[in-house]
Design a protein around this motif. Structure first.
Motif, PDB file in Angstrom:
ATOM      1  N   GLU A   1       0.819  -1.208   0.000  1.00 55.72           N
ATOM      2  CA  GLU A   1       0.000   0.000   0.000  1.00 55.72           C
ATOM      3  C   GLU A   1       0.860   1.267   0.000  1.00 55.72           C
ATOM      4  O   GLU A   1       0.482   2.289  -0.580  1.00 55.72           O
ATOM      5  CB  GLU A   1      -0.967   0.014   1.184  1.00 55.72           C
ATOM      6  N   ASP A   2       2.031   1.197   0.651  1.00 55.78           N
ATOM      7  CA  ASP A   2       2.939   2.346   0.643  1.00 55.78           C
ATOM      8  C   ASP A   2       3.538   2.557  -0.739  1.00 55.78           C
ATOM      9  O   ASP A   2       3.730   3.692  -1.179  1.00 55.78           O
ATOM     10  CB  ASP A   2       4.049   2.154   1.677  1.00 55.78           C
TER      11      ASP A   2
ATOM     12  N   ALA B   1       0.838   4.057  -2.975  1.00 53.70           N
ATOM     13  CA  ALA B   1       0.536   5.461  -2.681  1.00 53.70           C
ATOM     14  C   ALA B   1       1.514   6.399  -3.370  1.00 53.70           C
ATOM     15  O   ALA B   1       1.162   7.532  -3.727  1.00 53.70           O
ATOM     16  CB  ALA B   1       0.563   5.693  -1.166  1.00 53.70           C
ATOM     17  N   ASN B   2       2.733   5.958  -3.568  1.00 49.23           N
ATOM     18  CA  ASN B   2       3.756   6.738  -4.293  1.00 49.23           C
ATOM     19  C   ASN B   2       3.861   8.164  -3.759  1.00 49.23           C
ATOM     20  O   ASN B   2       3.988   9.128  -4.512  1.00 49.23           O
ATOM     21  CB  ASN B   2       3.432   6.754  -5.792  1.00 49.23           C
ATOM     22  N   SER B   3       3.855   8.295  -2.429  1.00 49.39           N
ATOM     23  CA  SER B   3       3.819   9.622  -1.822  1.00 49.39           C
ATOM     24  C   SER B   3       5.143  10.038  -1.180  1.00 49.39           C
ATOM     25  O   SER B   3       5.253  11.167  -0.706  1.00 49.39           O
ATOM     26  CB  SER B   3       2.717   9.669  -0.752  1.00 49.39           C
TER      27      SER B   3
END
Length: 220
Positions: A174-175, A178-180
């Protein structure tokens, strides 16, 4: 040839990073310069950085005959030797998944003190050539008094383990999705600098070839 794990040397945490080839053990030991010798003294653990050298399946440790850690290790109690080479810091998207890239070896066993002068001289040559290749034949040889003042232990490499971590972060799916946040590896490399002559040298001196050759080699 593979390592023969015992209960003490079987890697239980991070098993996927365990390396079972004996050659990997040699590579880690030959690449590092300092080990940490662990021994129990008066009921408490004692861990000290120690010089070492490898000859086949024997690890040599040395220090002053006055060193309490070596005196205790020479009595036949179990000892443990660890070597770690840090190759980089792994920056993950989450703080939890931050890590390190490394090569590490751990050796268990019983150290044997060397008392025979010829055996000690051989071990000291191995130790010197590991720390400073080419120096044994260039430098003045140890005197009998210096040999007597040096404690040398041998440790069989029969019981050992190797762990290696390399590559990018192991973030949660999930991280990643998210590509944040940025993620990656900051490599760490040790390199030799320019030789610095002892200021007490008299006259003009060329740096010996075995020193200059090493200063331009690839990092460990």
């Amino acid at each position: 040839m593979t390592l023969s794990p015992t209960d003490r040397s079987t890697i239980k945490r991070g098993r996927k990073r365990a390396v079972t080839e004996r050659e990997a053990l040699y590579e880690v030991l030959d690449a590092a310069l300092v080990c940490h010798l662990a021994v129990v003294v008066d009921g408490a653990p004692l861990v000290l950085p120690t010089g070492y050298g490898r000859d086949g399946d024997t690890l040599y440790l040395h220090g002053s005959t006055g060193a309490r850690s070596l005196r205790e290790a020479a009595t036949g109690v179990p000892v443990c030797v660890g070597v770690t080479i840090l190759d980089g810091i792994v920056y993950a998207r989450s703080a939890f998944d931050h890590s390190m890239n490394y090569r590490a070896a751990v050796v268990h066993g019983t150290a044997v003190p060397l008392t025979d002068p010829d055996a000690k001289l051989h071990a000291l040559r191995v130790l010197t050539e590991h720390l400073a290749p080419g120096s044994w034949d260039y430098a003045r040889q140890p005197t009998p008094k210096e040999v007597a003042a040096t404690a040398v232990l041998s440790l069989d490499l029969a019981e050992a383990s190797v762990k290696i971590r390399s590559g990018p972060p192991g973030d949660e799916a999930e991280d990643v999705a998210a590509n944040s946040r940025w993620a990656g590896v900051l490599p760490l490399r040790t390199v030799w600098g320019e030789p610095e002559s002892d200021p007490t040298l008299v006259g003009e001196w060329d740096v010996p070839a075995h020193v200059t050759a090493r200063s331009v080699t690839a990092p460990r």
